[in-house]
Design a protein around this motif. Sequence first.
Motif, PDB file in Angstrom:
ATOM      1  N   VAL A   1       0.838  -1.198   0.000  1.00 53.50           N
ATOM      2  CA  VAL A   1       0.000   0.000   0.000  1.00 53.50           C
ATOM      3  C   VAL A   1       0.876   1.253   0.000  1.00 53.50           C
ATOM      4  O   VAL A   1       0.615   2.218  -0.732  1.00 53.50           O
ATOM      5  CB  VAL A   1      -0.948   0.007   1.211  1.00 53.50           C
ATOM      6  N   GLY A   2       1.925   1.247   0.820  1.00 55.65           N
ATOM      7  CA  GLY A   2       2.822   2.397   0.899  1.00 55.65           C
ATOM      8  C   GLY A   2       3.503   2.706  -0.419  1.00 55.65           C
ATOM      9  O   GLY A   2       3.593   3.868  -0.835  1.00 55.65           O
ATOM     10  N   VAL A   3       3.966   1.674  -1.092  1.00 57.29           N
ATOM     11  CA  VAL A   3       4.616   1.866  -2.392  1.00 57.29           C
ATOM     12  C   VAL A   3       3.610   2.384  -3.420  1.00 57.29           C
ATOM     13  O   VAL A   3       3.923   3.278  -4.218  1.00 57.29           O
ATOM     14  CB  VAL A   3       5.253   0.544  -2.880  1.00 57.29           C
ATOM     15  N   ALA A   4       2.402   1.846  -3.390  1.00 57.81           N
ATOM     16  CA  ALA A   4       1.367   2.280  -4.333  1.00 57.81           C
ATOM     17  C   ALA A   4       1.036   3.757  -4.136  1.00 57.81           C
ATOM     18  O   ALA A   4       0.783   4.494  -5.097  1.00 57.81           O
ATOM     19  CB  ALA A   4       0.115   1.430  -4.170  1.00 57.81           C
ATOM     20  N   GLN A   5       1.051   4.228  -2.877  1.00 59.05           N
ATOM     21  CA  GLN A   5       0.711   5.622  -2.587  1.00 59.05           C
ATOM     22  C   GLN A   5       1.707   6.608  -3.163  1.00 59.05           C
ATOM     23  O   GLN A   5       1.388   7.778  -3.373  1.00 59.05           O
ATOM     24  CB  GLN A   5       0.608   5.845  -1.077  1.00 59.05           C
ATOM     25  N   VAL A   6       2.924   6.133  -3.434  1.00 56.39           N
ATOM     26  CA  VAL A   6       3.954   7.009  -3.989  1.00 56.39           C
ATOM     27  C   VAL A   6       3.488   7.629  -5.311  1.00 56.39           C
ATOM     28  O   VAL A   6       3.775   8.786  -5.615  1.00 56.39           O
ATOM     29  CB  VAL A   6       5.276   6.237  -4.189  1.00 56.39           C
ATOM     30  N   PHE A   7       2.734   6.854  -6.097  1.00 56.70           N
ATOM     31  CA  PHE A   7       2.270   7.360  -7.386  1.00 56.70           C
ATOM     32  C   PHE A   7       1.343   8.559  -7.219  1.00 56.70           C
ATOM     33  O   PHE A   7       1.327   9.459  -8.062  1.00 56.70           O
ATOM     34  CB  PHE A   7       1.563   6.238  -8.160  1.00 56.70           C
TER      35      PHE A   7
END
Length: 279
Positions: A156-162
């Motif tokens: 989820v954290g990595v996805a939020q970077v976008f």
Amino acid sequence: MNPQLSAVLLGVVEGLTEFLPISSTGHLIVAENLIGYRDAGETFTIVIQLGAILAVVFYYWKLLISKLSGLFRGDQPSLRFWLNIVVACIPAAVIGLLFEKKIKGLLFTPTVVAISLIVGGIILYVIEQRRATTAHTEEGAEPDLDRITLRQALWVGVAQVFSVLFPGTSRSGSSIVGGLLAGMNRVTATAFSFFLGIPLLGAAGLYSLYKARDTLSQVAGGTPALLTGTVVSFVVALASVSWLLRYVSRNDFRGFAIYRVVAGIVILVLVGAGVITHT
């Protein structure tokens, strides 16, 4: 437009879109452009966003108090809950601090918002279509926050970077997509996205508000407009959160995906026609 009316309209846009996977930032950029609103130092947007965050705190206050008291008691589910929040917040927070000025200077335009809406909508639709073909049944599902793993939180954290890099992607949308890809059900992914908004948007909002403290007096309509926008954002966001949880317990996100694509196309047409400015 009358500052108070502008405050009401933008408060509705913020409260309605902050936690839906359709990008509040994108909608605010376009709405401000359409009504000719000029936000000095983005102060107004920052303040009314805090109203939406307070709505989530109010909605989940019993659960938050329970998790906080559990944290101090050393309760394992509570410890894991807060650790997951921290892990999921770190990637977006780091990228935001490193690239905030460059992103705001180059990418906060209706055109970028439109493209992000379209691309994000296609991705969301494809993910939900694949889930439908693999017989995912989530009718009446309840959020299961205590079973979220560190691996899922990191996804989820990595996805939020976008959402940090590309305005219009949607923080809630990207975190929900990350949760779905990590194996969460829709309601859990949605609820987890709400909780992530509290530290991420709350801290970013307070920090930005501190930096913009000298521009508070320059906001159109002054303090009354700020209060109006914040209250409207709070009330609308509270209703939006409650509705979305009920909706995703019985429906998937393909409707939102289609809306994103249509909205993106409409914005590109309006930009091309000169109805809203390119920058």
